[in-house]
Motif scaffolding. Structure first.
Motif, PDB file in Angstrom:
ATOM      1  N   PRO A  53       0.799  -1.233   0.000  1.00  0.00           N
ATOM      2  CA  PRO A  53       0.000   0.000   0.000  1.00  0.00           C
ATOM      3  C   PRO A  53       0.833   1.286   0.000  1.00  0.00           C
ATOM      4  O   PRO A  53       0.416   2.279  -0.554  1.00  0.00           O
ATOM      5  CB  PRO A  53      -0.828  -0.112   1.278  1.00  0.00           C
ATOM      6  CG  PRO A  53      -0.936  -1.575   1.524  1.00  0.00           C
ATOM      7  CD  PRO A  53       0.375  -2.158   1.056  1.00  0.00           C
ATOM      8  N   TYR A  62       1.217   2.435  -6.209  1.00  0.00           N
ATOM      9  CA  TYR A  62      -0.043   1.889  -5.712  1.00  0.00           C
ATOM     10  C   TYR A  62      -1.258   2.632  -6.300  1.00  0.00           C
ATOM     11  O   TYR A  62      -2.190   2.011  -6.800  1.00  0.00           O
ATOM     12  CB  TYR A  62      -0.076   1.919  -4.191  1.00  0.00           C
ATOM     13  CG  TYR A  62      -1.272   1.218  -3.594  1.00  0.00           C
ATOM     14  CD1 TYR A  62      -1.213  -0.129  -3.285  1.00  0.00           C
ATOM     15  CD2 TYR A  62      -2.456   1.898  -3.351  1.00  0.00           C
ATOM     16  CE1 TYR A  62      -2.300  -0.792  -2.743  1.00  0.00           C
ATOM     17  CE2 TYR A  62      -3.550   1.249  -2.813  1.00  0.00           C
ATOM     18  CZ  TYR A  62      -3.461  -0.092  -2.510  1.00  0.00           C
ATOM     19  OH  TYR A  62      -4.551  -0.738  -1.984  1.00  0.00           O
ATOM     20  N   SER A  80      -4.049   1.027  -8.836  1.00  0.00           N
ATOM     21  CA  SER A  80      -5.413   0.863  -8.338  1.00  0.00           C
ATOM     22  C   SER A  80      -6.445   1.452  -9.298  1.00  0.00           C
ATOM     23  O   SER A  80      -7.617   1.097  -9.238  1.00  0.00           O
ATOM     24  CB  SER A  80      -5.558   1.450  -6.934  1.00  0.00           C
ATOM     25  OG  SER A  80      -5.354   2.837  -6.957  1.00  0.00           O
ATOM     26  N   ARG A  81      -6.023   2.325 -10.203  1.00  0.00           N
ATOM     27  CA  ARG A  81      -6.936   2.826 -11.241  1.00  0.00           C
ATOM     28  C   ARG A  81      -7.155   1.788 -12.341  1.00  0.00           C
ATOM     29  O   ARG A  81      -8.150   1.820 -13.050  1.00  0.00           O
ATOM     30  CB  ARG A  81      -6.390   4.123 -11.845  1.00  0.00           C
ATOM     31  CG  ARG A  81      -6.522   5.320 -10.914  1.00  0.00           C
ATOM     32  CD  ARG A  81      -6.271   6.631 -11.636  1.00  0.00           C
ATOM     33  NE  ARG A  81      -4.906   6.796 -12.090  1.00  0.00           N
ATOM     34  CZ  ARG A  81      -3.920   7.349 -11.379  1.00  0.00           C
ATOM     35  NH1 ARG A  81      -4.172   7.796 -10.166  1.00  0.00           N
ATOM     36  NH2 ARG A  81      -2.722   7.467 -11.864  1.00  0.00           N
ATOM     37  N   ARG A 136      -7.654  -3.998  -9.032  1.00  0.00           N
ATOM     38  CA  ARG A 136      -7.634  -4.081  -7.577  1.00  0.00           C
ATOM     39  C   ARG A 136      -6.212  -4.348  -7.092  1.00  0.00           C
ATOM     40  O   ARG A 136      -5.468  -5.118  -7.708  1.00  0.00           O
ATOM     41  CB  ARG A 136      -8.560  -5.205  -7.128  1.00  0.00           C
ATOM     42  CG  ARG A 136      -8.762  -5.246  -5.644  1.00  0.00           C
ATOM     43  CD  ARG A 136      -9.940  -6.089  -5.213  1.00  0.00           C
ATOM     44  NE  ARG A 136     -10.210  -7.243  -6.053  1.00  0.00           N
ATOM     45  CZ  ARG A 136     -10.645  -8.402  -5.590  1.00  0.00           C
ATOM     46  NH1 ARG A 136     -10.857  -8.552  -4.314  1.00  0.00           N
ATOM     47  NH2 ARG A 136     -10.884  -9.393  -6.402  1.00  0.00           N
ATOM     48  N   CYS A 137      -5.828  -3.746  -5.997  1.00  0.00           N
ATOM     49  CA  CYS A 137      -4.504  -3.935  -5.400  1.00  0.00           C
ATOM     50  C   CYS A 137      -4.653  -4.617  -4.045  1.00  0.00           C
ATOM     51  O   CYS A 137      -5.559  -4.285  -3.288  1.00  0.00           O
ATOM     52  CB  CYS A 137      -3.792  -2.600  -5.212  1.00  0.00           C
ATOM     53  SG  CYS A 137      -3.378  -1.783  -6.766  1.00  0.00           S
TER      54      CYS A 137
END
Length: 181
Positions: A12, A17, A21-22, A25-26
């Protein structure tokens, strides 16, 4: 065709990150959710070579899931790396190659992969580059394991050894070549 769901294993606090995440999913690679998603995944796609680096479970589980691993390379495989990424060590379902010559060397070398398993895709990883009106060129030399004090260590060799290394000589020659600069 429907775009598959991508999940990225990334800490995170990592600088990438937010951008990843765009796209998808991370999840934290050290978390329980990552392990669950890992087991439920159709494919594991990674540039990491060893089972320990890409497998959050024991090696026995790695053997069961190895058929679903796709190995991306960070660059061109210049020297024989069959001891790291060969069929006996990595057992990747697909091994991505960046050039015709690289693919040929893998197929003709002691890697143990078939023509179906070594895919020519071009470079799979580019860092974010930008257009510079001043005409600067970004150079990013790749790491060479012989520049460390020993296998499995991140400790660098001493300064004198580095200066006399082929790595240093090659970069100095390139950067002092009047045809290049």
């Amino acid at each position: 065709a429907e775009r598959p769901e991508c999940v990225f294993a990334i800490k995170p606090g990592s600088p990438d990150y937010a951008e990843l995440s765009r796209i998808g999913r991370c999840v934290d690679p050290d978390g329980f959710r990552y392990k669950v998603l890992f087991l439920a995944s159709d494919f594991i796609i990674s540039a990491y070579r060893t089972k320990v680096q890409r497998m959050p479970f024991s090696e026995h589980v790695a053997e069961c899931l190895s058929d679903y691993f796709v190995c991306l390379r960070h660059g061109i495989t210049q020297n024989d790396q069959a001891d790291d990424i060969g069929r006996a060590q990595l057992n990747a379902r697909l091994l991505i190659s960046a050039s015709v010559a690289e693919r040929k060397s893998i197929l003709e070398g002691r890697y143990g992969y078939s023509e179906r398993e070594v895919v020519l895709c071009g470079m799979t990883r580019y860092d974010k580059l930008y257009d510079d009106p001043k005409g600067y060129v970004t150079l990013m030399p790749t790491w060479r394991s012989y520049l460390t004090a020993g296998a499995g260590t991140n400790q660098l060799i001493d300064r004198e050894s580095f200066i006399s290394s082929p790595f240093c000589h090659g970069w100095k020659a390139l950067l002092s070549d009047s045809g290049f600069v």
